[in-house]
Design an enzyme around this catalytic site. Structure first.
Site, PDB file in Angstrom:
ATOM      1  N   LYS A   1      94.756  -0.367  38.401  1.00 32.08           N
ATOM      2  CA  LYS A   1      94.745  -0.874  36.864  1.00 32.08           C
ATOM      3  C   LYS A   1      94.854  -2.320  36.822  1.00 32.08           C
ATOM      4  O   LYS A   1      93.491  -2.689  35.527  1.00 32.08           O
ATOM      5  CB  LYS A   1      95.839   0.134  36.679  1.00 32.08           C
TER       6      LYS A   1
ATOM      7  N   GLU B   1     102.818  -4.587  31.181  1.00 28.53           N
ATOM      8  CA  GLU B   1     101.309  -4.471  29.724  1.00 28.53           C
ATOM      9  C   GLU B   1     102.804  -4.665  28.331  1.00 28.53           C
ATOM     10  O   GLU B   1     103.795  -4.545  28.651  1.00 28.53           O
ATOM     11  CB  GLU B   1     100.584  -3.140  29.839  1.00 28.53           C
TER      12      GLU B   1
ATOM     13  N   HIS C   1     105.782   9.585  29.387  1.00 27.29           N
ATOM     14  CA  HIS C   1     104.887   9.047  29.375  1.00 27.29           C
ATOM     15  C   HIS C   1     103.706  10.405  30.339  1.00 27.29           C
ATOM     16  O   HIS C   1     102.808  10.313  30.260  1.00 27.29           O
ATOM     17  CB  HIS C   1     104.539   8.076  30.300  1.00 27.29           C
TER      18      HIS C   1
ATOM     19  N   ARG D   1      87.956  11.627  37.063  1.00 31.85           N
ATOM     20  CA  ARG D   1      87.882  13.289  37.295  1.00 31.85           C
ATOM     21  C   ARG D   1      87.971  14.389  35.797  1.00 31.85           C
ATOM     22  O   ARG D   1      88.167  13.370  34.799  1.00 31.85           O
ATOM     23  CB  ARG D   1      89.780  13.401  38.043  1.00 31.85           C
TER      24      ARG D   1
END
Length: 629
Positions: A116, A200, A235, A297
């Site tokens: 990421k 973040e 999440h 994917r």
């Protein structure tokens, strides 16, 4: 040209890929672990090859075994599905190195988007807006804590290599950071073999918007519009829909164009999803939507895109992998109506969403919507893999129509004795704010108590239970303590005013006894219970009062037991420690997630029976507490 396709996966995604492969005239090869030897995907393929023991690392994640299965079966292409090896660039290279067709993006694209932090740096260069935060290499806990302070709380810890909510923690205050960081790193290491994280800023009212993109080997990249995946728990996505509610044409154009730029930046080929986080505090605005990550994917939620575009995304994947150009140009892809998908999990919402495992003695899914499932009646839910057992997908002309249709379908689910979240899903779909499109990623958490708890059984449920109990064992029913001995207000040749005393979860309830045929939604369980299904819930009743068991204490007696088989990954207390109600005692890893087992009351730790690394069975005592004096 692909002739024989091996699917390096299991369950519903393997079955879904086989379905398209058969329609295209391809031969199919399944692979399986010992736990899946009798699974539907194994039976449905033209060939099936054993990979190894039940543990994923010894079977579905065993690259050498998968490649040997391809060689032995004569497969000339491998589709990885999602999860397992689907985003493993080394596996993709090994497939291609063996002379096989890889049904997926180039290894270089997987690597570029797989981490990421690196992906966000690449997106900045490509002009794609990214979420503010810390994406650096320094992983020292003190440095990360300092960066969190600089970003400002609350912050989000996310696994660099991960997805699916694993290795992710929201941290509200500095005092909680160290514990959350440790848990996130453990979970990330266990799921992805990489414990690195990034930080973040936490968006106060976030929406999860993602765009389906497709590229081919001829340089073309298109999008197939967006999906909204904001309804999440821990999440993990629960309900997904396409298109996104409240999405204007202008914002859609901006977000989808950014997704295409992201794919072009890595020379993307095949199916991919570019995920964005949107600040929805003032509605969806183009300048408040940021890139989060790209999943290289096919996604679990791809059926909603198929429903609104009329396209078979697996067929697109196979044609692109064979070197063909994309089937459609951008201006030929259109939206039609609305679609929603609900993920049916083997879990008990009323017990903190703990996974539920075991045999599926009774397993009935609706036929009114599209259902993708990897299990069947008589099969079992294994502790070794993800607890999702089916996906229910509804399509309609409007958002309300799709939601109502899916709500009804979730209410028709009948599963026993494994518990599911079907009733929870139905309540989410019928929630007024959801129907108005007022969704964000905190939607479920804000309403969890109301959504997770099963409603009390209705009079119709109680009446059906009474009929069921009386129909299954008339002689037993006449014994002392049996249902007939608890009849009140009963008179022959009089208006039916009788009631029957039943027992549910150890508590007595009075059920009206009414004449009429036995309800079709009643299951007479082999263990002597009567199970009644209503609105996705399974209500179990007994006609006998629960017998006292010697030495058995009441609920909350301080005995902490393992609710399922799993591995102990953390022990937070020791004998003699004082603990508070709700404090984490032991953390258990099962079905790819960590589950914190907490203190039921303020007290003192009498004993701890396990250590980190121990494998435990369901029902094993982990610790004992005594109340504070």
């Amino acid at each position: 040209m692909i002739t024989t396709l091996l699917v390096a996966n299991r369950g519903e995604i393997a079955r879904r890929i086989f379905r398209t492969a058969r329609q295209m005239g391809l031969a199919t090869v399944a692979v399986y672990s010992d736990a899946d030897a009798q699974a539907p995907h194994v039976r449905e393929a033209d060939q099936a090859v054993r990979l190894g023991p039940a543990a994923a690392r010894e079977s579905y994640l065993n690259v050498a075994a998968v490649l040997e299965a391809a060689r032995a079966s004569g497969a000339d292409a491998i589709h990885p599905g999602y999860g397992f090896l689907s985003e493993n660039a080394d596996f993709a290279e090994a497939v291609m190195g063996a002379g096989l067709t890889w049904v997926g993006p180039p290894p270089s694209a997987i690597r570029a988007m797989g981490l990421k932090d690196a992906a966000k740096a690449l997106m900045i260069q490509a002009g794609v807006p990214v979420t503010p935060g810390y994406h650096g290499e320094n992983q020292h806990p003190a440095h990360l804590a300092a960066q969190a302070e600089q970003i400002g709380y609350p912050v989000l810890i996310k696994a660099v290599a991960g997805g699916g909510g694993k290795g992710m923690r929201k941290v509200e205050r500095a005092s909680d950071f160290a514990a959350a960081l440790g848990a996130a790193k453990r979970e990330a290491a266990g799921a992805f073999g990489d414990d690195r994280v990034l930080l973040e800023t936490y968006v106060a009212r976030p929406r999860h918007i993602e765009v389906q993109v497709f590229g081919d080997s001829h340089g073309q990249v298109v999008h197939l519009f967006e999906r909204d995946c904001s309804l999440q728990r821990r999440h993990q996505k629960v309900i997904e829909e396409a298109p996104a509610p409240g999405m204007s044409a202008a914002v859609r154009e901006a977000v989808c164009a950014a997704a295409v730029r992201a794919a072009q930046a890595v020379d993307y080929v095949g199916a991919g999803t570019v995920e964005f986080i949107a600040d929805a505090s003032e509605g969806l605005r183009a300048n408040r939507v940021w890139f989060m990550e790209m999943n290289t994917r096919l996604q679990v939620e791809h059926p909603v895109t198929e429903a609104v575009t009329g396209q078979d995304l697996v067929e697109w994947q196979l044609r692109v992998a064979a070197g063909e150009p994309l089937p459609l140009a951008q201006d030929q892809i259109t939206l039609n109506g609305w679609a929603m998908e609900a993920r049916l999990y083997a879990e008990n919402p009323a017990a903190g969403f703990l996974p539920s495992i075991g045999e599926l003695e009774h397993f009935v899914l609706p036929d009114s919507v599209r259902v993708d499932t990897g299990v069947e009646a008589g099969g079992a839910v294994s502790p070794h893999y993800d607890p999702m057992i089916a996906k229910l997908i509804a399509h309609g002309p409007t958002r309300q129509a799709a939601a109502r249709r899916l709500e009804k379908a979730c209410g028709e689910v009948q599963v026993w004795p494994v518990r599911t979240n079907a009733g929870f899903l139905a309540r989410c779909l019928g929630e007024p704010d959801f129907l108005r499109g007022e969704v964000d990623t905190g939607f479920i958490a804000a309403r969890q108590d109301a959504l997770a708890q099963s409603p009390d059984p209705s009079p119709a449920v109680l009446s059906a239970a009474a009929q069921g109990l009386l129909s299954q064992a008339p002689t037993t029913a006449c014994e002392p303590g049996g249902p007939w001995s608890a009849l009140t207000g009963f008179r022959l040749n009089a208006a039916p005013q009788a009631s029957l005393r039943l027992y549910r979860d150890g508590a007595a309830v009075e059920a009206p006894l009414e004449a009429g045929p036995l309800s079709a939604d009643v299951l007479l369980d082999a263990a002597g219970a009567t199970v009644v299904f209503e609105a996705g819930e399974a209500y179990a009743f007994s006609g006998q009062a629960p017998a006292a068991v010697a030495g058995e204490g009441p609920a909350g007696d301080g005995v902490v037991i393992a609710p399922m088989p799993g591995k102990v990954v953390a022990v937070a207390v020791a004998q003699g420690d004082k603990v508070s109600r709700g404090q984490t005692l032991v953390t258990l890893e099962a079905m790819k997630m960590e589950h914190a087992l907490t203190a039921a009351f303020d007290g003192v730790v009498e004993s701890v029976s396990v250590s980190v690394g121990a494998q435990v069975s369901e029902g094993v005592v982990l610790a004992r507490l005594s109340p504070s004096p």
